[in-house]
Design an enzyme around this catalytic site. Structure first.
Site, PDB file in Angstrom:
ATOM      1  N   ARG A  64       0.834  -1.209   0.000  1.00 33.38           N
ATOM      2  CA  ARG A  64       0.000   0.000   0.000  1.00 33.38           C
ATOM      3  C   ARG A  64       0.864   1.253   0.000  1.00 33.38           C
ATOM      4  O   ARG A  64       0.562   2.236  -0.685  1.00 33.38           O
ATOM      5  CB  ARG A  64      -0.912  -0.025   1.220  1.00 33.38           C
ATOM      6  N   HIS A  68       0.663   4.243  -2.739  1.00 28.49           N
ATOM      7  CA  HIS A  68       0.348   5.615  -2.339  1.00 28.49           C
ATOM      8  C   HIS A  68       1.482   6.576  -2.674  1.00 28.49           C
ATOM      9  O   HIS A  68       1.234   7.758  -2.926  1.00 28.49           O
ATOM     10  CB  HIS A  68       0.040   5.663  -0.845  1.00 28.49           C
ATOM     11  N   ASP A  69       2.701   6.101  -2.664  1.00 27.25           N
ATOM     12  CA  ASP A  69       3.826   6.960  -3.028  1.00 27.25           C
ATOM     13  C   ASP A  69       3.838   7.216  -4.534  1.00 27.25           C
ATOM     14  O   ASP A  69       3.877   8.361  -4.979  1.00 27.25           O
ATOM     15  CB  ASP A  69       5.146   6.324  -2.599  1.00 27.25           C
ATOM     16  N   GLY A  74       4.865  10.418  -8.221  1.00 29.61           N
ATOM     17  CA  GLY A  74       5.708   9.401  -8.814  1.00 29.61           C
ATOM     18  C   GLY A  74       6.466   8.700  -7.699  1.00 29.61           C
ATOM     19  O   GLY A  74       6.371   9.068  -6.525  1.00 29.61           O
ATOM     20  N   ASP A  76       9.005   8.548  -5.680  1.00 29.37           N
ATOM     21  CA  ASP A  76      10.131   9.372  -5.237  1.00 29.37           C
ATOM     22  C   ASP A  76      10.276   9.427  -3.720  1.00 29.37           C
ATOM     23  O   ASP A  76      11.005  10.270  -3.187  1.00 29.37           O
ATOM     24  CB  ASP A  76       9.995  10.792  -5.789  1.00 29.37           C
ATOM     25  N   SER A  78       8.288  10.510  -1.578  1.00 26.24           N
ATOM     26  CA  SER A  78       7.736  11.726  -0.975  1.00 26.24           C
ATOM     27  C   SER A  78       6.798  11.396   0.179  1.00 26.24           C
ATOM     28  O   SER A  78       6.614  12.216   1.091  1.00 26.24           O
ATOM     29  CB  SER A  78       7.015  12.567  -2.031  1.00 26.24           C
ATOM     30  N   ASN A  93      -3.702   8.842   3.660  1.00 34.56           N
ATOM     31  CA  ASN A  93      -2.424   8.309   4.132  1.00 34.56           C
ATOM     32  C   ASN A  93      -2.330   8.168   5.645  1.00 34.56           C
ATOM     33  O   ASN A  93      -1.315   7.681   6.159  1.00 34.56           O
ATOM     34  CB  ASN A  93      -1.274   9.193   3.645  1.00 34.56           C
ATOM     35  N   PRO A 159      -7.442   7.358  -5.787  1.00 35.84           N
ATOM     36  CA  PRO A 159      -8.778   6.814  -6.052  1.00 35.84           C
ATOM     37  C   PRO A 159      -9.345   6.122  -4.816  1.00 35.84           C
ATOM     38  O   PRO A 159      -8.651   5.359  -4.143  1.00 35.84           O
ATOM     39  CB  PRO A 159      -8.532   5.816  -7.185  1.00 35.84           C
ATOM     40  N   HIS A 189      -4.874  -6.687  -3.110  1.00 31.88           N
ATOM     41  CA  HIS A 189      -5.846  -6.858  -2.034  1.00 31.88           C
ATOM     42  C   HIS A 189      -6.004  -8.327  -1.654  1.00 31.88           C
ATOM     43  O   HIS A 189      -6.837  -8.667  -0.823  1.00 31.88           O
ATOM     44  CB  HIS A 189      -7.195  -6.272  -2.445  1.00 31.88           C
ATOM     45  N   THR A 190      -5.204  -9.182  -2.268  1.00 33.80           N
ATOM     46  CA  THR A 190      -5.190 -10.585  -1.873  1.00 33.80           C
ATOM     47  C   THR A 190      -4.658 -10.756  -0.456  1.00 33.80           C
ATOM     48  O   THR A 190      -4.846 -11.790   0.168  1.00 33.80           O
ATOM     49  CB  THR A 190      -4.337 -11.412  -2.859  1.00 33.80           C
ATOM     50  N   SER A 246      -6.197 -18.290   2.474  1.00 30.63           N
ATOM     51  CA  SER A 246      -5.215 -17.581   1.647  1.00 30.63           C
ATOM     52  C   SER A 246      -5.196 -16.080   1.892  1.00 30.63           C
ATOM     53  O   SER A 246      -4.631 -15.336   1.100  1.00 30.63           O
ATOM     54  CB  SER A 246      -5.487 -17.846   0.164  1.00 30.63           C
ATOM     55  N   ASP A 251      -1.632 -14.480  -3.919  1.00 24.07           N
ATOM     56  CA  ASP A 251      -2.030 -15.397  -4.977  1.00 24.07           C
ATOM     57  C   ASP A 251      -3.282 -14.855  -5.666  1.00 24.07           C
ATOM     58  O   ASP A 251      -3.676 -13.717  -5.427  1.00 24.07           O
ATOM     59  CB  ASP A 251      -2.271 -16.814  -4.430  1.00 24.07           C
TER      60      ASP A 251
END
Length: 325
Positions: A64, A68-69, A74, A76, A78, A93, A159, A189-190, A246, A251
């Site tokens: 995650r 988010h970075d 980009g 970097d 940040s 965040n 998003p 999200h697995t 799982s 997977d």
């Protein structure tokens, strides 16, 4: 296993030779020969392995974090910068975690080869390593990123879970990623969890109907209602992969679950229903190469708007830009 033993085990491959190839400005094996006889990626792996053995939930946390970075300025680093109005303080965040893992890795690489390894590359390498430790494929990480100077909360426009599939495709396209990349990346999200407040409306008042989302599997609906009572704070968490066998493994189980209408977040479930992505979800769910293609999508995401060459800097601390005189 003791911390010392785990570190020694993970560091055992420290002299691994990497094969380099270029992809744009980044390169597999960028740090080869830049830290004396030591292999930078093995140092990172050693620290990450110790942290993972203590807390396996750092895997979804780092996946995650990288997402988010990369989706703001980009890739970097940040998101790592401290401050009153930095990206860390933005709403999406506030629940990002794993910073202490990156700090520990940075301390280690600075000890062996100061001023060489960027925080942005540490995020990418560490994330690759926790994916592998969680049962995913061991994809090759391209490195050579440098760290950015700018980190502003106002720039964080990620998003949300109620975004439509077409809107999500557009957001990913702005970053140079196609719909297939999106389906695989959301497959992250697995592993991991979601707070009830991110999907509670689906359980009680879907699109202001006063009823549950009719697309949700009824057994899942009842399970989630128990975990997320209607008048609760919404702070409880549930696994994003509803297959208990799982839920901590990287997977294609997530894609199998959403095909059975057992997606927790709205965007996750819609991937399996929308004509723009349904065929891809079916292919992933029925395929045997999820790890390989998930790795490829992670590498592609890791190349978004990177700083290389003389751009940016190599931070001494991942939490602050270097002092300038």
């Amino acid at each position: 296993m003791s911390t010392v033993a785990a570190f020694a085990l993970a560091l055992g491959l420290i002299f691994v030779n990497l094969t380099g190839h270029c992809d744009g400005a980044l390169q597999v094996g960028f740090y080869r020969g830049k830290c004396g006889l030591l292999d930078v990626e093995s140092i990172v792996r050693a620290v990450v392995t110790v942290k993972f053995l203590k807390d396996r939930t750092i895997a979804p946390a780092l996946i995650r974090m990288q997402f988010h970075d990369c989706f703001v300025n980009g890739c970097d680093a940040s998101i790592l910068l401290d401050g009153n109005s930095t990206e860390k303080t933005a709403g999406p965040n506030l629940s990002v975690r794993g910073y202490e893992v990156i700090d520990a890795v940075k301390d280690a690489v600075e000890k062996f080869c100061p001023g060489v390894v960027s925080c942005a590359d540490i995020i990418a390498i560490a994330t690759r390593d926790v994916v592998y430790l969680s049962g995913g494929g061991k994809y090759s990480v391209e490195t050579g990123r440098r760290d950015g100077f700018v980190s502003l909360a106002k720039n964080v426009k990620l998003p949300g879970p109620t975004i439509t599939v077409s809107q999500s495709i557009a957001v990913f396209a702005e970053k140079g990623l196609d719909a297939t990349d999106m389906v695989y990346l959301l497959g992250g999200h697995t592993i991991g969890v979601a707070h009830c407040n991110l999907f509670q409306a689906r359980l009680y008042n879907y699109k202001n109907t006063g009823k549950p989302d009719p697309s949700m599997d009824l057994s899942l609906l009842e399970t989630l209602k128990k975990m997320c009572p209607q008048n609760s704070t919404g702070f409880n968490t549930v696994n994003l992969d509803q297959n208990p066998k799982s839920a901590s493994i990287v997977d294609n189980s997530f894609h199998k679950q959403i095909k059975m209408h057992r997606g927790v977040l709205q965007i996750d479930q819609d991937l399996a229903l929308d004509s723009l992505t349904k065929a891809t979800v079916d292919k992933v769910a029925n395929g045997f190469d999820f790890s390989t293609k998930f790795g490829r999508a992670m590498v592609k995401m890791g190349a978004i708007q990177v700083l290389t060459g003389k751009q940016g800097e190599i931070r001494k601390s991942c939490r602050a830009v270097n002092r300038r005189f």
